[in-house]
Design a protein around this motif. Structure first.
Motif, mmCIF file in Angstrom:
data_model
loop_
_atom_site.group_PDB
_atom_site.id
_atom_site.type_symbol
_atom_site.label_atom_id
_atom_site.label_comp_id
_atom_site.label_asym_id
_atom_site.label_seq_id
_atom_site.Cartn_x
_atom_site.Cartn_y
_atom_site.Cartn_z
ATOM 1 N N GLY A 42 0.875 -0.753 -0.097
ATOM 2 C CA GLY A 42 0.290 -0.436 -0.228
ATOM 3 C C GLY A 42 1.176 1.216 -0.231
ATOM 4 N N VAL A 43 0.606 2.326 0.917
ATOM 5 C CA VAL A 43 1.592 3.141 1.172
ATOM 6 C C VAL A 43 2.612 3.593 1.609
ATOM 7 C CG1 VAL A 43 0.877 5.653 1.790
ATOM 8 C CG2 VAL A 43 -1.050 4.758 1.215
ATOM 9 N N VAL A 44 3.321 4.004 0.619
ATOM 10 C CA VAL A 44 5.011 4.121 1.109
ATOM 11 C C VAL A 44 5.827 4.940 1.730
ATOM 12 C CG1 VAL A 44 7.572 3.120 0.651
ATOM 13 C CG2 VAL A 44 5.606 2.340 -0.235
ATOM 14 N N GLN A 45 6.546 4.971 2.896
ATOM 15 C CA GLN A 45 7.358 6.000 3.031
ATOM 16 C C GLN A 45 8.772 6.005 3.145
ATOM 17 O OE1 GLN A 45 5.058 7.435 6.550
ATOM 18 N NE2 GLN A 45 3.375 8.246 5.829
ATOM 19 N N SER A 46 9.211 6.690 2.202
ATOM 20 C CA SER A 46 10.898 6.393 3.055
ATOM 21 C C SER A 46 11.797 8.080 3.369
ATOM 22 C CB SER A 46 11.382 5.894 1.634
ATOM 23 O OG SER A 46 10.846 6.876 0.808
ATOM 24 N N PHE A 47 12.945 7.075 4.063
ATOM 25 C CA PHE A 47 13.177 8.681 4.983
ATOM 26 C C PHE A 47 14.681 8.910 4.190
ATOM 27 C CE2 PHE A 47 9.659 7.158 7.113
ATOM 28 C CZ PHE A 47 8.947 8.726 6.960
ATOM 29 N N PRO A 48 15.311 8.938 3.513
ATOM 30 C CA PRO A 48 16.606 8.487 2.732
ATOM 31 C C PRO A 48 17.857 9.631 3.589
ATOM 32 C CG PRO A 48 15.857 9.900 1.056
ATOM 33 C CD PRO A 48 14.158 9.495 1.845
ATOM 34 N N GLU A 49 17.201 10.842 3.976
ATOM 35 C CA GLU A 49 17.801 11.337 5.114
ATOM 36 C C GLU A 49 17.919 11.179 6.688
ATOM 37 O OE1 GLU A 49 12.770 12.763 4.891
ATOM 38 O OE2 GLU A 49 14.789 12.698 3.057
ATOM 39 N N LEU A 50 17.111 10.475 7.098
ATOM 40 C CA LEU A 50 17.603 10.306 8.360
ATOM 41 C C LEU A 50 18.819 8.685 8.828
ATOM 42 C CD1 LEU A 50 13.857 9.587 9.137
ATOM 43 C CD2 LEU A 50 14.964 11.805 9.701
ATOM 44 N N LYS A 51 18.957 9.365 10.078
ATOM 45 C CA LYS A 51 20.479 8.260 10.491
ATOM 46 C C LYS A 51 19.422 7.768 11.180
ATOM 47 C CE LYS A 51 23.247 10.808 7.761
ATOM 48 N NZ LYS A 51 23.367 9.975 6.076
ATOM 49 N N PRO A 52 19.545 6.199 10.814
ATOM 50 C CA PRO A 52 19.729 5.333 9.973
ATOM 51 C C PRO A 52 18.340 5.758 8.557
ATOM 52 C CG PRO A 52 18.984 3.870 11.659
ATOM 53 C CD PRO A 52 19.081 4.824 11.983
ATOM 54 N N PRO A 53 18.269 6.088 7.385
ATOM 55 C CA PRO A 53 17.428 5.834 6.271
ATOM 56 C C PRO A 53 16.642 4.328 6.400
ATOM 57 C CG PRO A 53 19.834 5.061 5.356
ATOM 58 C CD PRO A 53 20.618 5.409 6.945
ATOM 59 N N GLY A 54 16.138 4.798 6.082
ATOM 60 C CA GLY A 54 14.415 4.000 6.507
ATOM 61 C C GLY A 54 13.604 3.901 5.630
ATOM 62 N N VAL A 55 12.559 2.852 5.487
ATOM 63 C CA VAL A 55 11.619 2.903 4.542
ATOM 64 C C VAL A 55 10.100 2.483 5.783
ATOM 65 C CG1 VAL A 55 10.252 1.139 2.857
ATOM 66 C CG2 VAL A 55 12.089 2.296 3.005
ATOM 67 N N ARG A 56 8.726 2.896 5.747
ATOM 68 C CA ARG A 56 7.966 1.945 6.128
ATOM 69 C C ARG A 56 6.540 1.709 5.316
ATOM 70 N NH1 ARG A 56 6.784 6.192 9.254
ATOM 71 N NH2 ARG A 56 7.612 5.849 10.800
ATOM 72 N N PHE A 57 5.884 1.113 5.704
ATOM 73 C CA PHE A 57 4.429 0.596 4.419
ATOM 74 C C PHE A 57 3.329 0.007 4.737
ATOM 75 C CE2 PHE A 57 7.695 -2.493 2.619
ATOM 76 C CZ PHE A 57 7.163 -3.387 2.491
ATOM 77 N N LYS A 58 2.723 -0.088 4.252
ATOM 78 C CA LYS A 58 1.572 -0.943 4.139
ATOM 79 C C LYS A 58 1.756 -2.278 3.816
ATOM 80 C CE LYS A 58 -0.984 1.570 7.762
ATOM 81 N NZ LYS A 58 -1.355 1.099 8.817
ATOM 82 N N TYR A 59 1.016 -3.480 4.308
ATOM 83 C CA TYR A 59 0.737 -4.249 3.385
ATOM 84 C C TYR A 59 -0.542 -5.150 3.823
ATOM 85 C CZ TYR A 59 2.447 -7.891 6.814
ATOM 86 O OH TYR A 59 2.505 -8.119 7.501
#
Length: 123
Positions: A42-59
Motif C-alpha cells: 500500500g502506501v510507502v514512506q521513505s526517509f533517506p535523509e534520516l540516520k539511519p535511512p528507513g522505509v515504512r509501508f502498509k501491506y
C-alpha cells in the motif's frame, strides 16, 4: 498568494516516492521474510535523509486487499540510502528483528534477511 490546505499538502506528499532504491530494498526484505513472490503493498514512506535511512509501508499478504483496508506495517532501517546497502533492522508490525536481539529466533531471522539482501545485491 494562493493558500493550500495543510491536509492536502500532507496527503499529496505521502504518495510520492522519496527513495525508490530504499523502498525496493525494503519490499524485497519483506518478500523474503514472508517467502512470497508477490506482496500487496500500500502506501510507502521513505526517509533517506534520516540516520539511519528507513522505509515504512502498509501491506497485505492477500492480493485482493484494497490499500485503504491495509493495517499491517513493515519497517526497514539501512546503513545508507544508496546501493549497496545493508539492512540494520526491520519490523513486522510491532515485532522487530536485528543483530542485537536477545531472542535467538528473531536474531536468526534477521541474519537470514541480511544474507538474502547481500546475495541480491551482488552482480
Amino acid at each position: 498568494m494562493k493558500w493550500i490546505p495543510i491536509t492536502a499538502f500532507f496527503l499529496a506528499g505521502s504518495a510520492f516516492a522519496q527513495s525508490p532504491e530504499l523502498e525496493q530494498a525494503c519490499i524485497s526484505v519483506a518478500k523474503n521474510f514472508f517467502m512470497a513472490d508477490a506482496l500487496n503493498v500500500g502506501v510507502v514512506q521513505s526517509f533517506p535523509e534520516l540516520k539511519p535511512p528507513g522505509v515504512r509501508f502498509k501491506y497485505s499478504e492477500r492480493a485482493d486487499t484494497k490499500k485503504a483496508d491495509m493495517s499491517d506495517t513493515f519497517d526497514c532501517e539501512f546503513d545508507q540510502a544508496k546501493t549497496p546497502m545493508k539492512i540494520l533492522r526491520f519490523c513486522v508490525s510491532r515485532i522487530c528483528y536485528s543483530t542485537d536481539q536477545e531472542d535467538g529466533e528473531r536474531r536468526r531471522r534477521f541474519e537470514e534477511m541480511q544474507v538474502l539482501t547481500q546475495r541480491g545485491s551482488k552482480p
